[in-house]
Design an enzyme around this catalytic site. Structure first.
Site, PDB file in Angstrom:
ATOM      1  N   TYR A  61       0.827  -1.216   0.000  1.00 38.16           N
ATOM      2  CA  TYR A  61       0.000   0.000   0.000  1.00 38.16           C
ATOM      3  C   TYR A  61       0.860   1.264   0.000  1.00 38.16           C
ATOM      4  O   TYR A  61       1.804   1.411   0.780  1.00 38.16           O
ATOM      5  CB  TYR A  61      -0.929   0.027   1.214  1.00 38.16           C
ATOM      6  CG  TYR A  61      -1.689   1.353   1.310  1.00 38.16           C
ATOM      7  CD1 TYR A  61      -2.664   1.666   0.360  1.00 38.16           C
ATOM      8  CD2 TYR A  61      -1.393   2.289   2.288  1.00 38.16           C
ATOM      9  CE1 TYR A  61      -3.338   2.872   0.405  1.00 38.16           C
ATOM     10  CE2 TYR A  61      -2.058   3.499   2.348  1.00 38.16           C
ATOM     11  CZ  TYR A  61      -3.025   3.791   1.397  1.00 38.16           C
ATOM     12  OH  TYR A  61      -3.686   4.997   1.436  1.00 38.16           O
TER      13      TYR A  61
ATOM     14  N   HIS B 240      -4.901  16.138  -4.670  1.00 38.49           N
ATOM     15  CA  HIS B 240      -5.234  16.476  -3.285  1.00 38.49           C
ATOM     16  C   HIS B 240      -5.031  17.961  -2.982  1.00 38.49           C
ATOM     17  O   HIS B 240      -5.517  18.449  -1.952  1.00 38.49           O
ATOM     18  CB  HIS B 240      -4.397  15.633  -2.322  1.00 38.49           C
ATOM     19  CG  HIS B 240      -4.886  14.218  -2.191  1.00 38.49           C
ATOM     20  ND1 HIS B 240      -5.030  13.377  -3.274  1.00 38.49           N
ATOM     21  CD2 HIS B 240      -5.290  13.502  -1.108  1.00 38.49           C
ATOM     22  CE1 HIS B 240      -5.484  12.208  -2.860  1.00 38.49           C
ATOM     23  NE2 HIS B 240      -5.642  12.251  -1.565  1.00 38.49           N
TER      24      HIS B 240
ATOM     25  N   ASN C  88       0.223  13.025   4.696  1.00 38.43           N
ATOM     26  CA  ASN C  88      -0.430  12.283   5.776  1.00 38.43           C
ATOM     27  C   ASN C  88       0.054  12.773   7.135  1.00 38.43           C
ATOM     28  O   ASN C  88       1.032  12.258   7.673  1.00 38.43           O
ATOM     29  CB  ASN C  88      -0.113  10.782   5.656  1.00 38.43           C
ATOM     30  CG  ASN C  88      -1.286  10.015   5.084  1.00 38.43           C
ATOM     31  OD1 ASN C  88      -2.377  10.050   5.608  1.00 38.43           O
ATOM     32  ND2 ASN C  88      -1.019   9.312   3.985  1.00 38.43           N
TER      33      ASN C  88
ATOM     34  N   TYR D  32     -18.879  39.505  40.553  1.00 39.46           N
ATOM     35  CA  TYR D  32     -18.132  38.304  40.152  1.00 39.46           C
ATOM     36  C   TYR D  32     -17.063  38.597  39.108  1.00 39.46           C
ATOM     37  O   TYR D  32     -15.983  38.005  39.125  1.00 39.46           O
ATOM     38  CB  TYR D  32     -19.087  37.251  39.592  1.00 39.46           C
ATOM     39  CG  TYR D  32     -19.943  36.543  40.611  1.00 39.46           C
ATOM     40  CD1 TYR D  32     -19.974  36.926  41.940  1.00 39.46           C
ATOM     41  CD2 TYR D  32     -20.739  35.472  40.231  1.00 39.46           C
ATOM     42  CE1 TYR D  32     -20.765  36.273  42.866  1.00 39.46           C
ATOM     43  CE2 TYR D  32     -21.545  34.799  41.140  1.00 39.46           C
ATOM     44  CZ  TYR D  32     -21.563  35.211  42.465  1.00 39.46           C
ATOM     45  OH  TYR D  32     -22.351  34.560  43.356  1.00 39.46           O
TER      46      TYR D  32
ATOM     47  N   ARG E 297     -14.246  39.904  41.316  1.00 41.60           N
ATOM     48  CA  ARG E 297     -13.818  39.016  42.384  1.00 41.60           C
ATOM     49  C   ARG E 297     -13.379  37.649  41.879  1.00 41.60           C
ATOM     50  O   ARG E 297     -12.484  37.014  42.421  1.00 41.60           O
ATOM     51  CB  ARG E 297     -14.979  38.855  43.373  1.00 41.60           C
ATOM     52  CG  ARG E 297     -14.594  38.187  44.652  1.00 41.60           C
ATOM     53  CD  ARG E 297     -15.730  37.984  45.639  1.00 41.60           C
ATOM     54  NE  ARG E 297     -17.018  38.488  45.276  1.00 41.60           N
ATOM     55  CZ  ARG E 297     -18.175  37.911  45.623  1.00 41.60           C
ATOM     56  NH1 ARG E 297     -18.155  36.774  46.294  1.00 41.60           N
ATOM     57  NH2 ARG E 297     -19.319  38.438  45.289  1.00 41.60           N
TER      58      ARG E 297
ATOM     59  N   PHE F 263      -2.797   9.149  11.841  1.00 44.79           N
ATOM     60  CA  PHE F 263      -3.094  10.428  11.201  1.00 44.79           C
ATOM     61  C   PHE F 263      -4.414  11.031  11.671  1.00 44.79           C
ATOM     62  O   PHE F 263      -4.733  12.167  11.354  1.00 44.79           O
ATOM     63  CB  PHE F 263      -3.155  10.251   9.679  1.00 44.79           C
ATOM     64  CG  PHE F 263      -4.011   9.083   9.258  1.00 44.79           C
ATOM     65  CD1 PHE F 263      -5.384   9.118   9.389  1.00 44.79           C
ATOM     66  CD2 PHE F 263      -3.420   7.938   8.743  1.00 44.79           C
ATOM     67  CE1 PHE F 263      -6.162   8.043   9.010  1.00 44.79           C
ATOM     68  CE2 PHE F 263      -4.197   6.852   8.369  1.00 44.79           C
ATOM     69  CZ  PHE F 263      -5.582   6.910   8.508  1.00 44.79           C
TER      70      PHE F 263
ATOM     71  N   GLU G 186     -12.986   6.518   4.580  1.00 44.84           N
ATOM     72  CA  GLU G 186     -12.644   7.464   5.646  1.00 44.84           C
ATOM     73  C   GLU G 186     -13.958   7.952   6.251  1.00 44.84           C
ATOM     74  O   GLU G 186     -14.440   9.047   5.961  1.00 44.84           O
ATOM     75  CB  GLU G 186     -11.795   8.592   5.068  1.00 44.84           C
ATOM     76  CG  GLU G 186     -10.493   8.050   4.475  1.00 44.84           C
ATOM     77  CD  GLU G 186      -9.736   9.042   3.619  1.00 44.84           C
ATOM     78  OE1 GLU G 186     -10.118  10.224   3.586  1.00 44.84           O
ATOM     79  OE2 GLU G 186      -8.757   8.624   2.970  1.00 44.84           O
TER      80      GLU G 186
END
Length: 514
Positions: free
Chosen positions: A57, A87, A200, A286, A289, A334, A420
């Site tokens: 792969y 990409h 990646n 508040y 304080r 990843f 994915e």
């Protein structure tokens, strides 16, 4: 920029300070020769698998949902080139230069671990681009924060290949091939697995986290100083910030914040002026304080985020990865969840820090609550509006920060034909945090501007030494009380003082501020 030391990238982790030095201050990058030898060794393992008849792969196959496709040896350079080109599919406005530089540095850091299988010359190409101050154009949209910050990293890799647009140190837009040639650099022709190794990673979101932590160091200290000025000018008490009271609740950040406020108020004639028995108020609101409790909780959140960032900076994120014993294994490192969560946590803390700051600003403008100051701190109330609309601006920003505090990391959306099917949205979390930090900077600046006017209006009483130093710094950029003026430039001037750290530096010239 000042004198910034070079940053050595080795097989070990970078620090947050390293990322800031390269990304924000332009430090040069040096590569460790020992680590480069490890890079070469892991490359030899990838080359052996590339020559294997069996598919592997990312080396001899397609990617993602196309991982079952065996790609012939003579098409693998095209495979890697096509991966990066396809990409590099971002859209929208350009991302800031410092974010792109941080992203590239962190990808280089992973390449230098020797766990990705790239060639040493490919790692060197990233260092060369950083040192030449050539910044690939990366756009806002395109990362889901899983399988890495794919589109942003692909735009960076595209520039290393000599394709796409880059900006030079002067900000000019150039073609990458021409820019490389101008600096005596050659485009990289990607070999097996290299395109995959370049895209990646969690580098985009992690880089923005590191930059955010650096920014927050300044903003937390500024918030404490702004609160001290507000307590002082609103005739509040410093008694609640006593260290023994803070120790009763041992939250680390709270004690730091209270210490900053207490030291900033030390010796203040304004505070001393109403400490006698004639003072009838029992407790402050508040927003005055409880400032250490809110500011401190933000600090503690940032400390957790820093711990996550430091672990991620020590990571070698790629898929597949070359293990220490020479295996090449697929993995899920990843996935950006760890980083995405803390980016969201920080956005919540930032929104609340701005919220309490705006409430202190608002108290100054109301004669029912500001203890003798004019309405809206105006010179001639009714004719002048004073700082009325400055509070509107702060309120509008705080409202937006509440929306930006909605987590991105719970909003997974599937991609790549359901391969994915769960993603982190960490990049989105990082982008909204950057916007939130800008908003917090502006809200704190408006509080400082308002408190400074409040202190001036308490004359002849003088502020303390620390708050007085801050007041003088503000007055070098912005005039004191008077008839209404064009207010926007004055707000921007104090925003610049906050963002640059000059407010904190002024206080540190007198006392410790952490």
């Amino acid at each position: 920029m000042g004198d910034v030391k070079n940053v050595l990238v080795s097989s070990g982790p970078l620090t947050v300070a390293d990322v800031v030095a390269v990304a924000r201050h332009g430090a040069r990058v040096e590569l460790d020769p020992v680590a480069l030898a490890e890079v070469d060794a892991s490359r030899a393992r990838i080359q052996a698998l590339a020559d294997d008849a069996e598919p592997h792969y990312g080396i001899s196959t397609g990617f993602g949902a196309l991982a079952t496709r065996l790609v012939p040896a003579d098409q693998r350079t095209q495979l890697q080139r096509s991966l990066v080109r396809s990409h590099a599919a971002g859209s929208g406005p350009e991302v800031e230069t410092e974010v792109v530089r941080a992203t590239m540095l962190l990808r280089l850091s992973t390449l230098m671990t020797g766990r990705t299988g790239v060639r040493a010359r490919t790692a060197q190409a990233y260092a060369d681009l950083l040192n030449a101050q050539l910044t690939p154009v990366v756009t806002e949209h395109g990362s889901l924060g899983c399988s890495g910050d794919l589109a942003p990293l692909a735009h960076c890799a595209l520039a290393v290949m000599g394709e796409g647009p880059v900006r030079n140190a002067a900000g000019e837009l150039l073609d990458a091939h021409q820019a490389l040639e101008d600096h005596g650099l050659e485009p990289v022709v990607l070999a097996e697995k290299e395109g995959l190794a370049l895209i990646n990673g969690t580098d985009g979101m992690l880089g923005q986290l590191a930059l955010a932590l650096d920014t927050l160091d300044t903003l937390f200290a500024t918030a404490d100083l702004a609160a001290a000025m507000s307590v002082e000018a609103l005739l509040g008490t410093d008694a609640v910030f006593a260290d023994d009271l803070q120790r009763l609740r041992p939250q680390v950040g709270q004690r730091v914040a209270a210490g900053n406020i207490r030291r900033a108020l030390a010796g203040s004639p304004v505070v001393a002026s109403h400490k006698g028995p004639e003072c009838t108020r029992v407790q402050d609101a508040y927003s005055l304080r409880c400032a250490p409790q809110v500011h401190g909780a933000g600090r503690d959140t940032a400390a957790h985020a820093r711990a996550v960032a430091e672990r991620e900076l020590a990571a070698a994120v790629d898929n597949p990865v070359v293990t220490l014993d020479g295996r090449v294994e697929s993995n899920g490192n990843f996935h950006g969840a760890p980083v995405a969560y803390v980016l969201d946590f920080l956005a919540i803390a930032v929104a609340d820090l701005a919220s309490i700051s705006e409430r202190r600003t608002d108290r100054f403008l109301d004669p029912a609550r500001n203890h003798g100051l004019p309405p809206f701190l105006a010179h001639d109330a009714g004719v002048d509006s004073g700082l009325m609309i400055a509070q509107y601006t702060a309120a509008g920003i705080v409202s937006e920060l509440k929306r930006l505090a909605v987590p991105a990391s719970v909003d997974s959306i599937p991609s790549s034909a359901m391969q994915e099917d769960h993603v982190s949205m960490g990049w989105a979390g990082a982008r909204k945090l950057r916007r939130a930090l800008d908003g917090l900077t502006r809200v704190l600046a408006i509080e400082v501007l308002t408190a400074a006017r409040g202190l001036d209006l308490r004359a002849p009483l003088a502020p303390g030494a620390t708050t007085g130093a801050v007041l003088r710094t503000v007055r070098r950029s912005v005039p004191g009380p008077g008839p209404d003026r064009f207010l926007a430039p004055e707000i921007e001037a104090v925003v610049a003082l906050v963002a640059s750290g000059e407010i904190v530096s002024a206080a540190r010239s007198v006392t410790e501020v952490h």
